[in-house]
Design a protein around this motif. Sequence first.
Motif, mmCIF file in Angstrom:
data_model
loop_
_atom_site.group_PDB
_atom_site.id
_atom_site.type_symbol
_atom_site.label_atom_id
_atom_site.label_comp_id
_atom_site.label_asym_id
_atom_site.label_seq_id
_atom_site.Cartn_x
_atom_site.Cartn_y
_atom_site.Cartn_z
ATOM 1 N N ASP A 148 -7.592 -0.058 -4.170
ATOM 2 C CA ASP A 148 -6.671 0.781 -3.401
ATOM 3 C C ASP A 148 -5.491 -0.033 -2.888
ATOM 4 O O ASP A 148 -4.884 0.313 -1.871
ATOM 5 C CB ASP A 148 -7.409 1.439 -2.233
ATOM 6 N N LYS A 180 -6.066 7.438 -4.163
ATOM 7 C CA LYS A 180 -6.406 6.106 -4.657
ATOM 8 C C LYS A 180 -7.890 6.058 -4.993
ATOM 9 O O LYS A 180 -8.673 6.890 -4.524
ATOM 10 C CB LYS A 180 -6.091 5.038 -3.599
ATOM 11 N N SER A 229 -7.523 4.949 6.094
ATOM 12 C CA SER A 229 -7.197 4.199 4.883
ATOM 13 C C SER A 229 -7.141 2.722 5.219
ATOM 14 O O SER A 229 -6.914 2.330 6.368
ATOM 15 C CB SER A 229 -5.865 4.657 4.290
ATOM 16 N N HIS A 271 0.812 -1.220 0.000
ATOM 17 C CA HIS A 271 0.000 0.000 0.000
ATOM 18 C C HIS A 271 0.849 1.276 0.000
ATOM 19 O O HIS A 271 0.293 2.377 0.032
ATOM 20 C CB HIS A 271 -0.959 0.053 1.198
ATOM 21 N N SER A 280 -0.659 5.652 -3.526
ATOM 22 C CA SER A 280 -1.403 6.755 -4.123
ATOM 23 C C SER A 280 -0.669 7.282 -5.354
ATOM 24 O O SER A 280 0.543 7.094 -5.501
ATOM 25 C CB SER A 280 -1.602 7.882 -3.107
#
Length: 530
Positions: A218, A204, A524, A160, A222
């Motif tokens: 996601d 995202k 997130s 991520h 980003s």
Amino acid sequence: MKKISLIILLLLFMGTGLSAQHLLPLHRFRTRDITKLMNTADSNYHTAIKPFVIADTSRLFRKTYTREGKGENWFMRKLRYENLVMVDKEDFRITIDPVLGFELSRNRDVDELLYRNTRGFLVAGRVGQDVSFHSVLYENQVAFQPYVTEMIQAREVIPHAAKYKPYEIPLSQLSPEGYDYSMAEGVLSWNAMPQLNLQFGQGKHFIGDGHRSLLLSDNSYSYPFFKAMLTIGPIQYTSLFAELMDFDLPHDAESGYRKKRYQMHYFSWNAARWLQLGLFESVVYHPEDSTGYEGFKPNYANPLIFSRTAEYGLNSKNNMLLGATWKITLPKGLQFYGQYMLDATAKPASDKITEQDPRYGFQVGGKWFNALGIKNFYGQMEFNSVAPFAYGHLQTSQNYTHTRQALAHPMGAGFNELVATLAYSIKDFEVELQGNLARSDTKTQNNISGADIFVSQQEINEQLQEATLSLINELAYGHMQISYLLNPRTDMRVYAGAALRIERNNMRDSENTWVFFGLRTFLSNRLLDF
């Protein structure tokens, strides 16, 4: 050029006084609450594209990010009810809040404690009624579970997130093998017209109504983007233009990592009060060759869905993905949904796998709000399947990835997966149970993986003698978590739980069992269920 300037001026002067909008965090807790309210509302909301932009500040959504009550002192008010800093005027609003993530966990097979130390800040607000913004920055030092560390060492990126620096904590009782990295997001949103929302920033996106997305999720880091959302009656049309990063192409310190362009169009139609249908098209292309920048290609700015498909058919030199989504809403809080994905990328003429088996994926799932007639009891079950070698490309520089991570499902390709979730909330407490079962055909006889979306299809074609996938990988994952909501303004929670992950194939067995507790702002998703 004059026409473009005229259009911009018209948009500037056509903004109207909509209700103040809110950009909601892309997290499953908040998304779950909002989706439940959307399904019970009189209005027919489009739920497949996230994060949500909520322009309705009525009581329908207000309770998801506010709490009635007053603290006895300043500390209790800030902890439980209010933003840390807030200036709220008729035409201007700004809030500033800390972003926290402190966690300790004990893995049965690791001597030291594993940890997470996240600090940051969130700035959000609006100007007038039509412009809103948010910006968030995190700094992290983390020692992950062993199976996550194994993935980090193989790909040299944080799940991520992106790149990292090694981090050694000075406390002997904590694991010395940690990682230091930062994360940043920021979005400016403008209701240019009652029907048109424009967004620009770094963030995202997620397409679909499920736990996973086979189209766009996601899962990765980003990225900078521009997004336009047009809503007219039962129809919503979204165009997204983004810049992705490729860590594997040659680069230098001055120019930085090489880039690739991403274009996505999504058409959503509320065909009936109970039926929502969607069409999806995306393309990954490279603006650079081996000598540098090739120049801007105007045809890639075309905002019409399937324009790339119409231009190149199903044999585009770029990485094209086509898809469809559906959602059926029934009484008693029941909802069924699904996706279909087709990898429409051109394939080598003698590709022995993809000639016989189209590279596609599908998803079917169901949700049940207030399940069994119990208020705030939620259930979800979902099945995902993706064919081997999907999402790849003739050139690795155009695979469906960003920062060495999949843009869709975290397992890549070549798998079948079942995911089930149960959640129950009462007042500020929530209990969540999740279980995953997955099976994948991962290796060919030449040690090429059907799950690897980073290897080029040309390499598969050159090395593969027979289309035999020989290594069967089985995965089981489960966790139980209980959390207590401290402040709904930032979804700050205290939480604790336990998790289990088992992975087996004919080459190795791996098992991870751990317990954890912490305090974090749930802005997130940090799902590590792969």
